[in-house]
Design a protein around this motif. Sequence first.
Motif, PDB file in Angstrom:
ATOM      1  N   ASN A 181       0.912  -1.169   0.103  1.00 42.62           N
ATOM      2  CA  ASN A 181       0.087  -0.144   0.017  1.00 42.62           C
ATOM      3  C   ASN A 181       0.919   1.297   0.141  1.00 42.62           C
ATOM      4  O   ASN A 181       0.418   2.246  -0.748  1.00 42.62           O
ATOM      5  CB  ASN A 181      -0.895  -0.065   1.309  1.00 42.62           C
ATOM      6  N   ILE A 182       1.834   1.211   0.813  1.00 47.26           N
ATOM      7  CA  ILE A 182       2.974   2.425   0.868  1.00 47.26           C
ATOM      8  C   ILE A 182       3.387   2.645  -0.587  1.00 47.26           C
ATOM      9  O   ILE A 182       3.616   3.774  -0.918  1.00 47.26           O
ATOM     10  CB  ILE A 182       4.169   2.267   1.767  1.00 47.26           C
ATOM     11  N   ILE A 183       4.008   1.537  -1.466  1.00 47.74           N
ATOM     12  CA  ILE A 183       4.577   1.739  -2.558  1.00 47.74           C
ATOM     13  C   ILE A 183       3.512   2.217  -3.469  1.00 47.74           C
ATOM     14  O   ILE A 183       3.514   3.111  -4.286  1.00 47.74           O
ATOM     15  CB  ILE A 183       4.780   0.269  -3.079  1.00 47.74           C
ATOM     16  N   SER A 184       2.086   1.945  -3.451  1.00 51.37           N
ATOM     17  CA  SER A 184       1.022   2.215  -4.232  1.00 51.37           C
ATOM     18  C   SER A 184       0.766   3.641  -4.025  1.00 51.37           C
ATOM     19  O   SER A 184       0.815   4.792  -5.118  1.00 51.37           O
ATOM     20  CB  SER A 184      -0.115   1.543  -4.070  1.00 51.37           C
ATOM     21  N   LEU A 185       0.774   4.371  -2.725  1.00 51.79           N
ATOM     22  CA  LEU A 185       0.662   5.523  -2.469  1.00 51.79           C
ATOM     23  C   LEU A 185       1.739   6.316  -3.132  1.00 51.79           C
ATOM     24  O   LEU A 185       1.350   7.520  -3.555  1.00 51.79           O
ATOM     25  CB  LEU A 185       0.601   5.617  -0.781  1.00 51.79           C
ATOM     26  N   VAL A 186       3.002   6.095  -2.773  1.00 59.32           N
ATOM     27  CA  VAL A 186       4.078   6.837  -3.171  1.00 59.32           C
ATOM     28  C   VAL A 186       4.104   6.970  -4.757  1.00 59.32           C
ATOM     29  O   VAL A 186       4.176   8.073  -5.433  1.00 59.32           O
ATOM     30  CB  VAL A 186       5.563   6.143  -2.755  1.00 59.32           C
ATOM     31  N   GLU A 187       3.836   5.752  -5.429  1.00 60.18           N
ATOM     32  CA  GLU A 187       3.826   5.855  -6.801  1.00 60.18           C
ATOM     33  C   GLU A 187       2.632   6.867  -7.466  1.00 60.18           C
ATOM     34  O   GLU A 187       3.162   7.432  -8.206  1.00 60.18           O
ATOM     35  CB  GLU A 187       3.834   4.452  -7.742  1.00 60.18           C
ATOM     36  N   ARG A 188       1.511   6.495  -6.697  1.00 56.00           N
ATOM     37  CA  ARG A 188       0.341   7.402  -7.124  1.00 56.00           C
ATOM     38  C   ARG A 188       0.722   8.940  -6.992  1.00 56.00           C
ATOM     39  O   ARG A 188       0.368   9.837  -7.803  1.00 56.00           O
ATOM     40  CB  ARG A 188      -0.683   6.946  -6.386  1.00 56.00           C
ATOM     41  N   VAL A 202      -3.835  18.667  -2.686  1.00 58.44           N
ATOM     42  CA  VAL A 202      -4.036  17.965  -1.443  1.00 58.44           C
ATOM     43  C   VAL A 202      -4.485  16.425  -1.783  1.00 58.44           C
ATOM     44  O   VAL A 202      -5.614  16.454  -2.275  1.00 58.44           O
ATOM     45  CB  VAL A 202      -4.794  18.319  -0.319  1.00 58.44           C
ATOM     46  N   LEU A 203      -3.774  15.179  -1.730  1.00 58.74           N
ATOM     47  CA  LEU A 203      -4.319  14.154  -1.868  1.00 58.74           C
ATOM     48  C   LEU A 203      -4.717  13.511  -0.486  1.00 58.74           C
ATOM     49  O   LEU A 203      -3.997  12.914   0.215  1.00 58.74           O
ATOM     50  CB  LEU A 203      -3.177  13.473  -2.747  1.00 58.74           C
ATOM     51  N   ASP A 204      -6.307  13.230  -0.452  1.00 56.28           N
ATOM     52  CA  ASP A 204      -6.680  12.582   0.806  1.00 56.28           C
ATOM     53  C   ASP A 204      -6.369  10.918   0.676  1.00 56.28           C
ATOM     54  O   ASP A 204      -6.613  10.333   1.606  1.00 56.28           O
ATOM     55  CB  ASP A 204      -7.934  12.971   0.909  1.00 56.28           C
ATOM     56  N   ASN A 205      -6.175  10.553  -0.658  1.00 56.65           N
ATOM     57  CA  ASN A 205      -5.916   9.024  -0.625  1.00 56.65           C
ATOM     58  C   ASN A 205      -7.123   8.114  -0.196  1.00 56.65           C
ATOM     59  O   ASN A 205      -6.682   7.051   0.046  1.00 56.65           O
ATOM     60  CB  ASN A 205      -4.634   8.524  -0.367  1.00 56.65           C
ATOM     61  N   LYS A 206      -8.274   8.677   0.016  1.00 52.75           N
ATOM     62  CA  LYS A 206      -9.206   7.809   0.779  1.00 52.75           C
ATOM     63  C   LYS A 206      -9.853   6.777  -0.271  1.00 52.75           C
ATOM     64  O   LYS A 206     -10.220   5.671   0.064  1.00 52.75           O
ATOM     65  CB  LYS A 206     -10.478   8.652   1.254  1.00 52.75           C
ATOM     66  N   ASP A 207      -9.552   6.958  -1.654  1.00 54.86           N
ATOM     67  CA  ASP A 207      -9.964   6.124  -2.788  1.00 54.86           C
ATOM     68  C   ASP A 207      -8.795   5.147  -3.067  1.00 54.86           C
ATOM     69  O   ASP A 207      -8.946   4.498  -4.040  1.00 54.86           O
ATOM     70  CB  ASP A 207     -10.614   6.751  -3.772  1.00 54.86           C
ATOM     71  N   LEU A 208      -7.711   5.268  -2.347  1.00 56.82           N
ATOM     72  CA  LEU A 208      -6.823   4.308  -2.461  1.00 56.82           C
ATOM     73  C   LEU A 208      -6.928   2.851  -2.158  1.00 56.82           C
ATOM     74  O   LEU A 208      -7.478   2.439  -1.233  1.00 56.82           O
ATOM     75  CB  LEU A 208      -5.437   4.716  -2.066  1.00 56.82           C
ATOM     76  N   GLU A 209      -6.708   2.030  -3.057  1.00 55.90           N
ATOM     77  CA  GLU A 209      -7.173   0.535  -3.013  1.00 55.90           C
ATOM     78  C   GLU A 209      -5.998   0.181  -2.092  1.00 55.90           C
ATOM     79  O   GLU A 209      -4.806  -0.199  -2.645  1.00 55.90           O
ATOM     80  CB  GLU A 209      -7.039  -0.342  -4.134  1.00 55.90           C
ATOM     81  N   VAL A 210      -6.552  -0.203  -0.854  1.00 63.17           N
ATOM     82  CA  VAL A 210      -5.577  -0.763   0.108  1.00 63.17           C
ATOM     83  C   VAL A 210      -5.644  -2.152   0.450  1.00 63.17           C
ATOM     84  O   VAL A 210      -6.510  -2.877  -0.226  1.00 63.17           O
ATOM     85  CB  VAL A 210      -5.789   0.173   1.570  1.00 63.17           C
ATOM     86  N   ASN A 211      -4.788  -2.856   0.984  1.00 61.78           N
ATOM     87  CA  ASN A 211      -4.653  -4.275   1.498  1.00 61.78           C
ATOM     88  C   ASN A 211      -4.201  -5.096   0.630  1.00 61.78           C
ATOM     89  O   ASN A 211      -4.618  -6.507   0.646  1.00 61.78           O
ATOM     90  CB  ASN A 211      -5.950  -4.716   2.102  1.00 61.78           C
ATOM     91  N   LYS A 212      -3.306  -4.626  -0.170  1.00 61.75           N
ATOM     92  CA  LYS A 212      -2.441  -5.495  -1.188  1.00 61.75           C
ATOM     93  C   LYS A 212      -1.405  -6.100  -0.498  1.00 61.75           C
ATOM     94  O   LYS A 212      -0.989  -5.416   0.444  1.00 61.75           O
ATOM     95  CB  LYS A 212      -2.030  -4.521  -2.472  1.00 61.75           C
TER      96      LYS A 212
END
Length: 174
Positions: free
Chosen positions: A140-147, A161-171
């Motif tokens: 998830n950290i990798i996805s967040l940083v790349e995004r 401001v990226l709230d990232n609430k729509d980030l798909e987590v739990n990968k």
Amino acid sequence: MIYIYNCYAGTHSSALAAAYHLNKLPKDRLPTKEEILGIDIFNKLTPKDMGRIIYHGMDENGDKVYTFGRSNSKVVMPALTNLLTMMNGNEKLKDKVIFSNASPTVPLAMTFGGLFSRRLHIDFIGVPLLVKGAKQTYGNIISLVERTKKLGKTQMNLVEVLDNKDLEVNKTFS
């Protein structure tokens, strides 16, 4: 460009994100316990550090990377956004600023680890939970940083401001 990763305390998920962004953590495997605990501010900040913007270094593109803990305040992000927008409008700040919320990546183990370690000072319970949580959420950290890096290059606003609430987590990371 300036990247500012933020979370509740600024010492766990945002610290992981900044370290990954700066290539201080591996891209091809889970980090070891030693690599996680070796991050400059991982599990080292106190409540007095909340609101302090901490510089971590420049990335491969010459962009600056920072972190900060915003607590549960609902006014910190709008205040910072308005301040930076005003500074950009007055031509006092020339860099694009990207705030990226790392909180959506936090698993339950990290939440309880932070509570035990930072709040209750019971490290023998908290630190293993933090390491477990950091490993659980590493993908998830990798996805967040790349995004964050991708959106930083494509967004037109000078302050984003990226709230990232729509980030798909739990990968899971393998």
